[in-house]
Design a protein around this motif. Structure first.
Motif, mmCIF file in Angstrom:
data_model
loop_
_atom_site.group_PDB
_atom_site.id
_atom_site.type_symbol
_atom_site.label_atom_id
_atom_site.label_comp_id
_atom_site.label_asym_id
_atom_site.label_seq_id
_atom_site.Cartn_x
_atom_site.Cartn_y
_atom_site.Cartn_z
ATOM 1 N N ARG A 220 0.838 -1.174 0.015
ATOM 2 C CA ARG A 220 0.012 0.041 -0.082
ATOM 3 C C ARG A 220 0.663 1.181 -0.121
ATOM 4 O O ARG A 220 0.746 2.209 0.879
ATOM 5 N N GLU B 261 -5.147 14.224 0.859
ATOM 6 C CA GLU B 261 -4.766 14.170 2.329
ATOM 7 C C GLU B 261 -5.908 13.085 3.000
ATOM 8 O O GLU B 261 -5.487 12.247 3.721
ATOM 9 N N SER C 268 -5.502 9.685 1.872
ATOM 10 C CA SER C 268 -4.458 8.903 2.278
ATOM 11 C C SER C 268 -4.583 8.291 3.554
ATOM 12 O O SER C 268 -3.778 7.418 4.112
ATOM 13 N N VAL C 269 -5.897 8.663 4.469
ATOM 14 C CA VAL C 269 -6.324 7.897 5.689
ATOM 15 C C VAL C 269 -6.362 6.463 5.396
ATOM 16 O O VAL C 269 -6.033 5.745 6.186
ATOM 17 N N PHE C 270 -6.951 6.178 3.994
ATOM 18 C CA PHE C 270 -7.298 4.765 3.918
ATOM 19 C C PHE C 270 -6.707 4.300 2.481
ATOM 20 O O PHE C 270 -6.657 2.998 2.076
ATOM 21 N N ARG C 271 -6.128 5.256 1.845
ATOM 22 C CA ARG C 271 -5.706 4.563 0.429
ATOM 23 C C ARG C 271 -4.008 4.869 0.311
ATOM 24 O O ARG C 271 -3.525 5.454 0.995
ATOM 25 N N VAL D 39 -11.686 -1.260 3.320
ATOM 26 C CA VAL D 39 -10.996 -0.656 4.446
ATOM 27 C C VAL D 39 -11.270 0.701 4.672
ATOM 28 O O VAL D 39 -10.709 1.344 5.529
ATOM 29 N N GLY D 40 -12.124 1.643 3.730
ATOM 30 C CA GLY D 40 -12.314 2.887 4.077
ATOM 31 C C GLY D 40 -13.236 3.126 5.278
ATOM 32 O O GLY D 40 -13.791 1.906 5.908
ATOM 33 N N PRO D 41 -13.233 4.253 5.634
ATOM 34 C CA PRO D 41 -13.887 4.478 7.060
ATOM 35 C C PRO D 41 -15.195 3.800 7.265
ATOM 36 O O PRO D 41 -15.606 3.527 8.350
ATOM 37 N N ARG E 272 -15.743 15.788 7.899
ATOM 38 C CA ARG E 272 -14.149 16.234 7.771
ATOM 39 C C ARG E 272 -14.217 17.670 7.089
ATOM 40 O O ARG E 272 -13.093 18.337 7.403
ATOM 41 N N GLY F 193 -10.066 6.652 10.450
ATOM 42 C CA GLY F 193 -11.106 6.025 9.712
ATOM 43 C C GLY F 193 -11.389 4.531 10.059
ATOM 44 O O GLY F 193 -11.749 3.779 9.040
ATOM 45 N N PHE G 252 -15.307 16.709 13.266
ATOM 46 C CA PHE G 252 -13.856 16.432 13.079
ATOM 47 C C PHE G 252 -13.264 17.806 14.130
ATOM 48 O O PHE G 252 -13.995 18.792 14.176
#
Lengths: 428, 428
Positions: A6, A70, A73-76, A103-105, A148, B376, B428
């Motif tokens: 990843r 940004e 990038s939390v999950f990707r 795996v996304g939020p 967000r 996430g 958030f």
């Protein structure tokens, strides 16, 4: 199992806009009143201006803004996995890969466009987004993205899913969103159905009508759509762009790419970056779009202009449709209960590049349970449509003794759909 | 976020047995009748022989059998993630890492020992395993592992969790397991509580008594325990062994290692491979074991011999205990509702190597929601205890202006605990 890395570098810096590569464009959306091609300014009462610009963009590569990257990038990059255990169980010469968006939020691919749409709305000072949701994947994704970027969300949730999947309502509310059961008594569109039957199961089309009505009547609210439209599909191409690099790392090029289709966005997101090579003439990859036989817009619908909602408030889209009045039966794959299909997916189907396939719910659940038992991931009922066809193709490869490379989109996990699995026992 | 790779080579070929490195051994388990150190053959009425051998093993490295490694490879190595978004939100100089066990088939670390125990049972022809479960993580893990190795499972599920978390019952049944609400009317132990109050919330201790009773009365059934015992903790060391290699890849060595504790196994699994270096004198890493203040065995219990269950059927274990009669209040972190603590964790606490900490449920949920919104991932309520303390330590580092490296175990996801999050909104 083999996992591709990843690597942060795999996250693309631009979306891929397939319209730049099509030999002929799809027919344009029409104004619901004049029936003439709709002008960008006609859409401003519904959508944020930034979103309308994305919808009309002609460049091949559309830059992804920094704050969106940004958030991604939390999950990707999401995982790309070679399904070695499933392959062994099937005893097939075909290699099977899946891109795992769960795996996304909120557990599905929907976050990809939600983040972009919330960003575009926030950029121009929109404070509230209204939307609809089927099983809740899209509604929870938009609520997450809204939270967000400081935007409130109002989500009309299709009643059959609202009742079956209370978990996703909790998620929406966790992110400060408001959930309304649809058809609701709060809009004119909703009342048409609600007053006849307060237990009406609802449909995505009806919920869209309600969200659009709320938007049109409140200048402070804009509308966000989770699938179907060109730019929504484009935002999902991060899936396929990453997958292409990860497949390269795994030393494989897919000959078959599979995704489930409701509105068409997760399928398009994985497929379009690969379709590009077919359009360029360098490959002849197969693309299979899988839908439930209870809502067979692509396999049994007509290709014609139709409304995107059930009341006739949206622009007319040229697409495969079962008719705006079609109310699909309650179905565990709530995310696939839509009468129409993305115009771009319809267009590629008409061109013969996308093969549509419809399958029944039992086949889908059998595939899901087998996948859980071999690969150890509980899939969403929607995504399980893609699994079922991947298994079918892998078994065909076995019958033909052919080495093949199959890639499918595992668009989400099924932990919030767990009630759908009640009574679906089996063993290895 | 930065993701370490899930390189197949990171999967260890042997468990780490901390007993080989302890300066003095923990006090041995006693026979419940004679109060003398229990002999391996005394345990044969309860456990499979292969499991008893694991419990008594003295080697530092205990090989992992091939079929177990193959089963692990479906989801292991699990991800190791640097929590860059949480760090940014906290504005701390501390780097924060987590090992994410939620990618396992049923969403928690419990599968690690479940697979090993099911394998050992199958190896000697056991056909049925009985067990207890709190929130359902362990029960579903054993049902999954049982299904994989052809073993039937009977799971006594603590009533308060059975009612709060129906999803995990569905998972257990999906793998062919049988679920009984505990206290149940089907065992003598259960009837003691059930007859006084059919709505008794239950406890892990009571459910253990029921499962052990069923085992003792049925020669075809053996018992499996999901935590507490030395070998169960040892099976979990795959977590820390992988984490050590992945941390190396990330260029970091933890100075603080954190895990939640109910019975102690996920904490031990991550911590013990790192404790090894403290025992060897080469490091002075801190180890923090976090428990709910509603069930504070390590912070407020006594270190003495006590029964592992609530009726007095199991061997006596030398451990921190609130007393076998202690029934913790219903609590979302159902997996932490246990009156005792693993003897090895108790031993290391007495040695001053492990720092115990108890925290309240509100702090835990605030941490969980913040984690969901930044990283996430929706954490399990149990795992959120570790998150809360990781955040606390990261903020202390900020106050002190100190660079630190914090590693915690995110032992499971919370999608099947979604009801616990009802009403926990924020932004958030």
């Amino acid at each position: 199992m083999r996992y591709a890395s990843r690597n942060t570098d795999y996250l693309p810096k631009a979306f891929y806009n397939i319209k730049a590569d099509l030999p002929s464009p799809p027919k344009p959306p029409l104004h619901p009143g004049t029936k003439e091609p709709i002008k960008p300014e006609d859409l401003e009462v519904i959508f944020p201006k930034g979103f309308i610009r994305q919808e009309g963009v002609t460049a091949r590569e559309v830059p992804i803004p920094g704050p969106v990257l940004e958030a991604y990038s939390v999950f990707r990059p999401t995982p790309l996995v070679e399904a070695t255990a499933l392959r062994k169980h099937l005893d097939t010469p075909a290699r099977i890969f899946y891109k795992y968006e769960g795996v996304g939020p909120v557990g599905s691919h929907k976050t990809n466009t939600a983040i972009m749409q919330a960003y575009l709305a926030a950029e121009e000072g929109v404070t509230t987004l209204a939307t609809e949701t089927g099983a809740g994947q899209w509604g929870s994704a938009l609520a997450y993205a809204g939270s967000r970027f400081g935007i409130e969300t109002k989500v009309f949730m299709v009643r059959s899913s609202f009742r079956q999947k209370p978990g996703r309502r909790v998620l929406i509310e966790m992110f400060g969103g408001t959930v309304l059961e649809s058809p609701s008594p709060t809009t004119e569109a909703g009342r048409k159905f609600f007053e006849k039957d307060p237990e009406h199961p609802g449909s995505l089309g009806i919920a869209i009508s309600e969200a659009v009505e709320l938007t049109v009547k409140n200048p402070g609210i804009k509308y966000a759509l989770g699938s179907v439209l060109d730019s929504v599909l484009m935002h999902q191409t991060v899936i396929g762009l990453e997958a292409e690099k990860q497949m390269e790392e795994m030393g494989a090029v897919p000959d078959t790419v599979i995704g489930c289709v409701g509105g068409g966005s997760n399928f398009a997101g994985l497929a379009f970056p690969f379709v590009r090579h077919n359009l360029g003439g360098s490959r002849r990859t197969r693309f299979i779009a899988v839908e439930p036989d209870a809502c067979p817009s692509l396999t049994r619908g007509e290709l014609r202009y139709d409304f995107g909602d059930s009341v006739g408030m949206t622009p007319l889209l040229y697409m495969h449709t079962l008719g705006m009045e079609f109310v699909p039966p309650p179905l565990h794959a709530g995310g696939l209960r839509y009468h129409g299909m993305a115009p771009l997916v319809s267009h590629l189907t008409a061109m013969g590049i996308v093969e549509p396939r419809a399958i029944d719910q039992k086949t889908v659940f059998d595939a899901a349970v087998l996948f859980m038992k071999t690969e150890g991931i509980l899939p969403a009922p929607e995504s399980s449509h893609a699994i079922a066809v991947a298994i079918d193709e892998a078994l065909k490869a076995k019958a033909e003794g052919k080495e093949r490379v199959i890639l499918f989109n595992l668009s989400g996990h099924g932990f919030l759909d767990i009630s759908a699995y009640n009574g679906k026992a089996g063993s290895f």
